[in-house]
Enzyme design. Structure first.
Site: not given
Length: 220
Positions: A130, A148
């Site tokens: 991420k 996320d």
DNA sequence: ATCCCGAGGG
DNA sequence: CCCTCTGGAT
């Protein structure tokens, strides 16, 4: 003649791409909301953003970025001082360790520069897919889906995936959208997740893509 | 009590 | 797969 699963799949992909276009109209200004002026600043800000709002991150980074300007600065940072500067973002001990280790790794293996390849970024302490995709997409212009909490939640509510593992969600979305959409789509989903489709109270009544969402109006 | 632009370790 | 790390906001 396509088999039934293929037909369902292509219908899902068309619905997802239509939703992306509507989100683009709803959030024409969607962008990375972390404040930064270099790849290193974005890397640090993103490392701080774990389980923390970007508003909170932007409150601590001005003083942080004045105190530490280079990878070597982070590598040589005094633990207690760094911890105090980032304390309010939460997980401050783990984040301090990661940031110091990240600075050391940059100095030892990348000549003090933030690498621009995902395989390199994820070798840095405290940097997962991420964080790596945020840096690639917003500092280097290399497309990537940033899964996320918002992107994962919305992708599941929208019926785009049933996966929970962020890496699997990323792979599914990669397969559904053109590469040029990966980064802007991530920003749109994050904007939408913060402003409308919130975790606790999704506002389906005012949602621009409710008609494309199998979860609309349901208690989730 | 639950969530926020997660990652690492067991 | 699970658990833990942490503070702030709602």
């Amino acid at each position: 003649m396509p088999t039934q699963p293929d037909a369902n799949r292509s219908a899902l992909v068309r619905r997802a791409r239509l939703a992306n276009r509507r989100l683009a109209l709803a959030y024409p200004d969607a962008h990375c909301e972390l404040d930064f002026n270099s790849p290193l600043e974005l890397l640090v800000a993103t490392m701080l953003s774990a389980q923390c709002t970007d508003v909170r991150v932007n409150l601590v980074t001005p003083a942080l970025f004045r105190r530490y300007r280079t990878a070597a600065d982070y590598a040589g940072a005094e633990r207690s001082e760094l911890e105090e500067l980032i304390r309010s973002t939460g997980f401050f001990r783990a984040k301090s360790n990661s940031i110091i280790g990240m600075g050391q790794a940059l100095c030892e293996r990348f000549a003090g520069e933030v690498p621009s390849r995902l395989v390199d970024l994820v070798t840095l302490p405290g940097v997962g897919r991420k964080t790596a995709n945020v840096v690639l997409g917003n500092a280097f212009g290399i497309p990537g889906i940033t899964v996320d909490t918002h992107v994962g939640r919305l992708a599941r509510r929208l019926g785009w995936t049933e996966e929970v593992d962020p890496e699997r969600v990323e792979a599914e979305l990669n397969a559904m959208f053109a590469k040029t959409e990966w980064t802007p789509l991530s920003h749109r989903l994050i904007f939408h997740g913060r402003r409308c489709c919130q975790a606790r109270k999704p506002n389906c009544a005012e949602c621009p893509i409710a008609s494309l969402c199998p979860s609309a109006g349901q208690a989730i």
